[in-house]
Design a protein around this motif. Structure first.
Motif, mmCIF file in Angstrom:
data_model
loop_
_atom_site.group_PDB
_atom_site.id
_atom_site.type_symbol
_atom_site.label_atom_id
_atom_site.label_comp_id
_atom_site.label_asym_id
_atom_site.label_seq_id
_atom_site.Cartn_x
_atom_site.Cartn_y
_atom_site.Cartn_z
ATOM 1 N N GLU A 255 0.811 -1.229 0.000
ATOM 2 C CA GLU A 255 0.000 0.000 0.000
ATOM 3 C C GLU A 255 0.846 1.281 0.000
ATOM 4 O O GLU A 255 0.647 2.164 -0.834
ATOM 5 C CB GLU A 255 -0.892 -0.039 1.240
ATOM 6 N N LEU A 256 1.767 1.400 0.936
ATOM 7 C CA LEU A 256 2.552 2.631 1.023
ATOM 8 C C LEU A 256 3.556 2.728 -0.124
ATOM 9 O O LEU A 256 3.760 3.802 -0.695
ATOM 10 C CB LEU A 256 3.281 2.709 2.374
ATOM 11 N N LEU B 16 2.885 5.826 -7.496
ATOM 12 C CA LEU B 16 1.804 6.183 -8.416
ATOM 13 C C LEU B 16 1.034 7.452 -8.069
ATOM 14 O O LEU B 16 0.419 8.048 -8.960
ATOM 15 C CB LEU B 16 0.781 5.036 -8.486
ATOM 16 N N SER B 17 0.996 7.819 -6.816
ATOM 17 C CA SER B 17 0.030 8.849 -6.408
ATOM 18 C C SER B 17 0.676 10.208 -6.189
ATOM 19 O O SER B 17 1.745 10.308 -5.568
ATOM 20 C CB SER B 17 -0.690 8.412 -5.131
ATOM 21 N N VAL C 299 -3.868 4.273 -13.444
ATOM 22 C CA VAL C 299 -3.076 3.168 -12.906
ATOM 23 C C VAL C 299 -3.531 2.817 -11.482
ATOM 24 O O VAL C 299 -3.363 1.690 -11.025
ATOM 25 C CB VAL C 299 -1.563 3.491 -12.962
ATOM 26 N N HIS C 300 -4.113 3.787 -10.768
ATOM 27 C CA HIS C 300 -4.603 3.441 -9.419
ATOM 28 C C HIS C 300 -6.137 3.531 -9.311
ATOM 29 O O HIS C 300 -6.679 3.484 -8.212
ATOM 30 C CB HIS C 300 -3.899 4.257 -8.329
ATOM 31 N N TYR C 301 -6.832 3.640 -10.461
ATOM 32 C CA TYR C 301 -8.289 3.747 -10.356
ATOM 33 C C TYR C 301 -8.948 2.358 -10.234
ATOM 34 O O TYR C 301 -8.261 1.336 -10.227
ATOM 35 C CB TYR C 301 -8.874 4.564 -11.514
ATOM 36 N N CYS D 87 -6.384 -2.932 -7.098
ATOM 37 C CA CYS D 87 -6.563 -1.940 -8.160
ATOM 38 C C CYS D 87 -5.912 -0.619 -7.775
ATOM 39 O O CYS D 87 -5.280 0.041 -8.595
ATOM 40 C CB CYS D 87 -8.039 -1.704 -8.424
ATOM 41 N N MET D 88 -6.085 -0.225 -6.515
ATOM 42 C CA MET D 88 -5.548 1.070 -6.090
ATOM 43 C C MET D 88 -4.035 1.044 -5.926
ATOM 44 O O MET D 88 -3.402 2.084 -5.760
ATOM 45 C CB MET D 88 -6.220 1.525 -4.792
ATOM 46 N N GLN D 89 -3.461 -0.156 -5.963
ATOM 47 C CA GLN D 89 -1.995 -0.268 -5.904
ATOM 48 C C GLN D 89 -1.425 -0.573 -7.291
ATOM 49 O O GLN D 89 -0.269 -0.962 -7.421
ATOM 50 C CB GLN D 89 -1.582 -1.344 -4.907
#
Lengths: 517, 188
Positions: free
Chosen positions: A62-63, A69-70, A96-98, A182-184
């Protein structure tokens, strides 16, 4: 193909390059546009201030992945710290993180934009042709049973019990491994983000992509942009270097995203010339509720939102214009534990009692359809970007109604208790507690909300006093400067905006090709 | 959370006093960096002390979970803040300083001490009450530290088994970005 990606370590001195079209940004807007242009034999250069991280660089952590990406590692907020702003900062952008939700723009919204703002040539007939193509390229299809995790099935069951209309959410995926990341970024390359679709198309066709390159200054004269000065970012330190790349092109496109495009143009000193620049910002503020179930829901695996509720998509008003209900989409929530724990609004043992039962901890999220008369704005304070978004009167009513419906939904699905993600940490033990919501104060910072879907700031329309671009995506007063991303939307889309952004980029590609011809 | 917990308000006068004091203390801290200054790039020793005392007050009272130091909360937060826009990292450090001095000016019945010198029970009390404070400044400072503290804590693998999380799908080894490697190098 790989040689067409130019990264920070490849830029060791000042450079001058030339192309036909220079595109700032590589997300749903920029990458889709670039792919359409190279298909027509037009030479393109895309630049992005974020890094290039191929799928092989993903680790599902996650981190770590937020760092890759964010934008600002998901720590940016609105000016009053009330809403968490989420955006991409990498090749492929936020796609990419949606979550891979791929909604065609509702017809009522396209008609509203046409009637209210004079947008031309973006009607459903034209855009449908683009979506048909995109359906194939991105393998868009409704979520099937196998991809609904228990939380999704509970939302489907709750909606059925309440008689609310829902649908299987269209997904851009191929060979999904149900990882829940997906968010990663999807370490399997199954989510059909721009990184694994249009970016590859551009590179295959010989288009060039610069990562770690920040657009700084447009050089223009008499309404014609001649070049773009951009600075190389040292990816390890994240700091700007002394190396510049000057890009000459026949046309320039700003596609830096809903938070980025108007900011870039503001930093280029265009506010006086374009009074609507940075105005009319929407962001789909998304309040959440947590729900404890008597069985495992494992919300962190499989796809995030396979079933959605659109029963309340449009806000309803009475004959006098008083708000009645609705104005949002309702979805199952999916978060990995770090983000989830941050959004549980209690502390100490009480917090631990929620998070230690992670397997049984589910919940929902709602995306409100920004109220057109209560939109926010982006402006500069020195060099810093400020994103103002005040919770207006109607927005407040919508948020309260959305919380009410989320509580009803979770209890109808079998939840034992529901905790609202607000600073008052409102806890409900049964549907009989629903009245507690009536007494809630809804103002800035009172709800923990993320804003993943920015829109506006370069609003499209006829009148240069209240819009920034025309229906050809061209910036008013310029002959060769275009915008292609969600910042041109006059209001929010009322559904996930990614598919609208892509279809609009197809339209922008036609305009740019026509200009070049 | 108990709805009966009284909320407090910080007056404009109190806010001005605290702002003045914060400014003075900030200048002093800048003049006297602590011995381990090189080890952290963004968080000052004072920031770290406030953060760890804050985390102690919001983490569960159980031996089955690691404490904030074991979960490397300050270290990871320092790394994250190093790579974000300066306005964000500066705001966060300001929020930590605000929390540190806040008990001296609030109406909450605690000892007249800075936050990190309060007892555990007093720190818990002040965090509970500020979560619902009517002042956006107070609420925002405490709330942001709480949220980001939990984000760092439960982002650390040492906490996962205690909450039933089976870890990132696929069990991939961590793949360091250039930035992670850079940070490790710089703090040496």
């Amino acid at each position: 193909m790989k040689n067409n990606i130019i990264q920070w370590k490849d830029i060791k001195s000042n450079q001058k390059v030339a192309t036909q079209v220079c595109i700032i940004g590589t997300g749903c807007g920029g990458a889709t546009l670039g792919a359409q242009l190279v298909k027509q034999g037009i030479d393109v250069i895309l630049i992005d201030q974020g890094g290039y991280y191929p799928t092989a660089a993903f680790d599902n952590n996650e981190l770590n992945m937020a760092g890759k990406l964010s934008g600002d590692r998901n720590l940016a907020t609105s000016s009053d710290n009330g809403i968490n702003l989420m955006y991409g900062n990498n090749i492929g952008g936020a796609s990419v993180h949606y979550w891979a939700d791929s909604y065609r723009t509702p017809v009522d919204r396209l008609q509203y934009w046409e009637e209210e703002f004079g947008i031309e040539n973006h009607d459903v007939n034209r855009l449908s042709k683009y979506w048909d193509e995109l359906d194939v390229r991105l393998n868009v299809h409704p979520a099937t049973d196998a991809y609904l995790n228990p939380m999704n099935r509970l939302v489907e069951k709750g909606a059925r019990n309440l008689g609310w209309k829902g649908h299987r959410v269209p997904q851009a995926r191929k060979n999904c491994q149900k990882s829940g990341h997906c968010m990663q970024g999807c370490a399997f390359g199954a989510k059909q983000s721009q990184l694994v679709t249009h970016i590859e198309d551009i590179l295959e066709a010989g288009g060039r992509i610069y990562s770690d390159l920040k657009a700084e200054q447009l050089i223009y004269k008499n309404g014609k942009v001649e070049s773009l000065r951009s600075v190389s970012i040292d990816r390890p330190s994240g700091k700007e270097t002394s190396n510049y790349v000057e890009i000459k092109a026949s046309a320039f496109v700003v596609a830096a995203g809903g938070y980025g495009s108007s900011t870039f143009l503001l930093r280029n000193g265009l506010k006086k010339q374009l009074p609507a620049l940075g105005e009319f910002i929407g962001m789909n503020p998304s309040p959440i509720v947590h729900a404890m179930y008597p069985w495992e829901v494992n919300q962190w695996r499989n796809i995030p939102a396979g079933f959605g509720i659109d029963h309340f998509r449009l806000a309803e008003y009475d004959a006098k214009g008083n708000y009645l209900q609705g104005g949002y989409l309702l979805m199952p929530n999916q978060l990995q534990p770090a983000t989830l724990s941050a959004l549980i609004p209690v502390v100490g043992d009480e917090h631990f009692n929620w998070i230690k039962n992670l397997s049984n901890l589910g919940g929902t999220i709602g995306w409100i359809d920004d109220v057109p008369t209560e939109l926010g704005r982006i402006h500069l304070s020195g060099k810093d970007r400020k994103v103002d978004y005040k919770i207006g009167k109607t927005t407040s009513l919508i948020l309260k109604d959305l919380l009410r419906k989320q509580v009803m939904l979770n209890f109808a699905a079998g939840a034992e208790k529901v905790l609202i993600g607000n600073n008052q940490a409102t806890l409900l033990h049964s549907i009989d507690d629903l009245g507690k919501i009536d007494n809630l104060t809804i103002d800035s910072g009172s709800l923990m909300m993320a804003a993943p879907h920015p829109s506006g700031g370069c609003r499209m329309g006829k009148d240069p006093k209240i819009t920034v671009t025309n229906s050809e995506h061209k910036v008013h007063g310029f002959t060769n400067l275009f915008v292609a991303d969600s910042s041109v939307f006059p209001t929010g889309v009322s559904v996930d905006p990614s598919y609208t952004i892509m279809a609009f980029s197809y339209a922008a590609a036609d305009s740019i090709a026509e200009y070049l011809a | 959370m108990n709805a009966a917990i009284p909320t407090i308000q910080i007056s404009r006068k109190e806010l001005l006093k605290s702002s003045l004091l914060l400014g003075v203390s900030f200048s002093l801290l800048k003049c006297f960096p602590a011995s381990n200054h090189k080890k952290f790039l963004i968080l000052s020793p004072s920031n770290i002390r406030t953060l760890e005392k804050f985390m102690e007050a919001i983490l569960p009272d159980t031996d089955s979970m690691p404490n904030a130091q074991q979960a490397s909360v300050a270290r990871r937060l320092d790394e994250e803040l190093y790579f974000v826009d300066e306005s964000i990292s500066a705001d966060f450090c300001d929020a930590l300083m605000f929390v540190e001095w806040y008990p001296l000016f609030s109406d909450i019945p605690t000892s007249w001490k800075k936050f990190s010198n309060l007892s555990l029970a007093e720190r818990k009390l002040i965090i509970q009450e500020t979560c619902q404070n009517k002042s956006g400044i107070v609420r925002s400072a405490f709330s942001n530290i709480r949220m980001i503290g939990y984000l760092m804590y439960y982002g650390n693998p040492t906490t996962w088994s205690g909450i039933g999380y089976d870890g990132p799908f696929g069990g991939f080894p961590e793949k360091d970005s250039e930035q992670r490697a850079h940070y490790r190098e710089v703090i040496q």
